[in-house]
Design a protein around this motif. Structure first.
Motif, mmCIF file in Angstrom:
data_model
loop_
_atom_site.group_PDB
_atom_site.id
_atom_site.type_symbol
_atom_site.label_atom_id
_atom_site.label_comp_id
_atom_site.label_asym_id
_atom_site.label_seq_id
_atom_site.Cartn_x
_atom_site.Cartn_y
_atom_site.Cartn_z
ATOM 1 N N LYS A 141 6.023 11.567 9.850
ATOM 2 C CA LYS A 141 6.575 10.164 10.422
ATOM 3 C C LYS A 141 5.567 9.143 10.255
ATOM 4 O O LYS A 141 5.921 8.091 10.600
ATOM 5 C CB LYS A 141 7.293 10.967 12.171
ATOM 6 N N ALA A 142 4.300 9.226 10.726
ATOM 7 C CA ALA A 142 3.293 8.193 10.644
ATOM 8 C C ALA A 142 3.014 7.470 8.715
ATOM 9 O O ALA A 142 2.814 6.610 9.237
ATOM 10 C CB ALA A 142 1.887 9.374 11.217
ATOM 11 N N ALA A 143 3.462 8.800 8.873
ATOM 12 C CA ALA A 143 2.961 7.925 6.801
ATOM 13 C C ALA A 143 4.579 7.550 6.873
ATOM 14 O O ALA A 143 4.733 6.151 6.350
ATOM 15 C CB ALA A 143 3.362 8.832 5.611
ATOM 16 N N SER A 144 5.461 7.384 7.200
ATOM 17 C CA SER A 144 6.717 6.538 7.389
ATOM 18 C C SER A 144 6.548 5.173 8.149
ATOM 19 O O SER A 144 6.999 4.324 7.704
ATOM 20 C CB SER A 144 8.087 7.527 8.370
ATOM 21 N N ILE A 145 6.037 5.551 9.020
ATOM 22 C CA ILE A 145 5.239 4.481 9.930
ATOM 23 C C ILE A 145 4.789 3.093 8.349
ATOM 24 O O ILE A 145 4.791 1.789 9.109
ATOM 25 C CB ILE A 145 5.031 4.095 11.070
ATOM 26 N N ASP A 146 3.900 3.642 8.523
ATOM 27 C CA ASP A 146 2.855 3.268 7.732
ATOM 28 C C ASP A 146 3.278 2.267 6.243
ATOM 29 O O ASP A 146 3.006 0.918 5.917
ATOM 30 C CB ASP A 146 1.781 4.197 6.778
ATOM 31 N N THR A 147 4.827 3.077 6.032
ATOM 32 C CA THR A 147 5.415 2.259 4.748
ATOM 33 C C THR A 147 6.185 0.988 5.082
ATOM 34 O O THR A 147 6.238 -0.061 4.193
ATOM 35 C CB THR A 147 6.064 3.659 4.148
ATOM 36 N N GLN A 148 6.541 1.387 6.217
ATOM 37 C CA GLN A 148 7.544 0.376 6.618
ATOM 38 C C GLN A 148 6.388 -1.114 7.260
ATOM 39 O O GLN A 148 6.405 -2.538 7.077
ATOM 40 C CB GLN A 148 8.310 0.706 7.790
ATOM 41 N N LEU A 149 5.309 -1.175 7.974
ATOM 42 C CA LEU A 149 4.499 -1.614 8.189
ATOM 43 C C LEU A 149 4.375 -2.496 6.574
ATOM 44 O O LEU A 149 3.981 -3.134 6.378
ATOM 45 C CB LEU A 149 3.030 -1.088 8.475
ATOM 46 N N GLN A 150 3.390 -1.449 5.699
ATOM 47 C CA GLN A 150 2.850 -2.430 4.370
ATOM 48 C C GLN A 150 3.694 -3.017 4.153
ATOM 49 O O GLN A 150 4.094 -3.939 3.370
ATOM 50 C CB GLN A 150 2.362 -0.826 3.387
ATOM 51 N N ARG A 151 5.790 -2.912 4.459
ATOM 52 C CA ARG A 151 6.803 -3.390 3.380
ATOM 53 C C ARG A 151 7.002 -4.554 3.306
ATOM 54 O O ARG A 151 7.468 -5.910 3.735
ATOM 55 C CB ARG A 151 7.665 -2.386 3.898
ATOM 56 N N ARG A 152 6.295 -4.679 5.601
ATOM 57 C CA ARG A 152 6.602 -5.411 5.939
ATOM 58 C C ARG A 152 5.789 -6.891 5.359
ATOM 59 O O ARG A 152 5.816 -7.672 5.892
ATOM 60 C CB ARG A 152 6.632 -5.597 6.900
ATOM 61 N N SER A 153 4.597 -6.092 5.210
ATOM 62 C CA SER A 153 2.826 -7.186 5.131
ATOM 63 C C SER A 153 2.860 -7.330 4.022
ATOM 64 O O SER A 153 2.948 -8.597 3.053
ATOM 65 C CB SER A 153 2.057 -5.958 5.296
ATOM 66 N N ASP A 154 4.200 -6.788 2.927
ATOM 67 C CA ASP A 154 4.424 -7.496 1.479
ATOM 68 C C ASP A 154 5.284 -8.609 1.895
ATOM 69 O O ASP A 154 5.429 -9.308 0.581
ATOM 70 C CB ASP A 154 4.872 -6.366 0.573
ATOM 71 N N LEU A 155 5.885 -8.287 2.464
ATOM 72 C CA LEU A 155 6.713 -9.328 2.862
ATOM 73 C C LEU A 155 6.656 -10.779 2.945
ATOM 74 O O LEU A 155 6.832 -11.814 2.949
ATOM 75 C CB LEU A 155 8.155 -8.876 3.673
ATOM 76 N N ILE A 156 5.198 -10.456 3.911
ATOM 77 C CA ILE A 156 4.683 -11.762 4.547
ATOM 78 C C ILE A 156 4.555 -12.689 3.407
ATOM 79 O O ILE A 156 4.482 -14.657 4.098
ATOM 80 C CB ILE A 156 3.917 -11.471 5.530
ATOM 81 N N PRO A 157 3.649 -12.639 3.078
ATOM 82 C CA PRO A 157 3.709 -13.361 2.338
ATOM 83 C C PRO A 157 3.941 -14.795 1.454
ATOM 84 O O PRO A 157 4.343 -16.076 1.204
ATOM 85 C CB PRO A 157 2.044 -13.390 0.885
ATOM 86 N N ASN A 158 5.413 -13.562 0.578
ATOM 87 C CA ASN A 158 5.953 -14.791 -0.131
ATOM 88 C C ASN A 158 7.340 -15.730 1.126
ATOM 89 O O ASN A 158 7.800 -16.352 0.938
ATOM 90 C CB ASN A 158 7.087 -13.904 -0.472
ATOM 91 N N LEU A 159 7.517 -14.758 2.135
ATOM 92 C CA LEU A 159 8.268 -16.151 3.658
ATOM 93 C C LEU A 159 6.922 -16.903 4.135
ATOM 94 O O LEU A 159 7.921 -18.213 4.140
ATOM 95 C CB LEU A 159 8.226 -14.635 4.959
ATOM 96 N N VAL A 160 5.896 -17.041 3.724
ATOM 97 C CA VAL A 160 5.075 -17.746 4.284
ATOM 98 C C VAL A 160 4.959 -19.121 2.671
ATOM 99 O O VAL A 160 4.966 -20.054 3.920
ATOM 100 C CB VAL A 160 3.213 -16.981 4.728
#
Length: 187
Positions: free
Chosen positions: A37-56
């Motif tokens: 479950k911790a790895a699932s959180i990490d996966t989603q946090l990483q996904r969001r982090s990957d989206l942020i530069p494109n959004l910015v």
């Protein structure tokens, strides 16, 4: 020692041994679920982090004088990527939510940006990621509760101490995550 006493002692030893095996297996299973479950959180946090530069990047194309907001988003993203423990991740998650809130407040001043296809696609992906992240946090906390109850209740607590199992920390939102982001458009 008579035969009856030896049989009784052997039966008690077998029962304790079986209880230890069952407790150990249960504790290992619960610990693995927490890790998953911790790895699932990490996966989603990483996904969001990957989206942020494109959004910015898409927002930067429309705005030229919002560098402080962009710097805050970048700084929060870096903190999130470097976080190791669950409390550090929760704090960094709260900071990134605030930074994204500031970024989205800036977007309100640019109607043409809100209608940009790439921007709306990124926002949809970000919203989906936020939903998956909320679900992953909830699932992690359920697994943490189950693990912690096993580690702290009798008789498992005896075997948990023997085998070195410990309670895990819950994923708790950072206190500042509840604060509304402040944006100054007067600049």
């Amino acid at each position: 020692m008579n035969k009856k006493l030896k049989t009784t002692i052997a039966a008690v030893v077998v029962v304790l041994l079986l209880a230890g095996v069952f407790s150990y297996n249960s504790l290992v299973g619960k610990s693995q679920i927490v890790t998953e479950k911790a790895a699932s959180i990490d996966t989603q946090l990483q996904r969001r982090s990957d989206l942020i530069p494109n959004l910015v990047k898409s927002v930067k194309g429309y705005t030229k004088h919002e560098e402080a907001v962009f710097a805050r988003v970048d700084e929060a993203r870096e903190k999130l990527l470097q976080a190791k423990s669950m409390p550090e991740k929760a704090q960094a998650d709260g900071e990134i939510k605030q930074a994204l809130g500031s970024l989205l407040a800036v977007v309100e001043n640019y109607p043409q940006l809100k209608s940009d296809k790439l921007f709306t696609q990124l926002m949809d992906e970000l919203a989906g990621t936020e939903n998956r992240l909320a679900y992953a946090r909830d699932e992690y906390n359920k697994a943490a509760r189950s693990n912690n109850m096993s580690v702290q209740t009798f008789p498992n607590m005896i075997f948990a101490k023997i085998f070195g199992f410990k309670t895990v920390q819950y994923y708790q939102a950072d206190k500042q995550a509840a604060q509304t982001p402040q944006v100054d458009f007067s600049k």
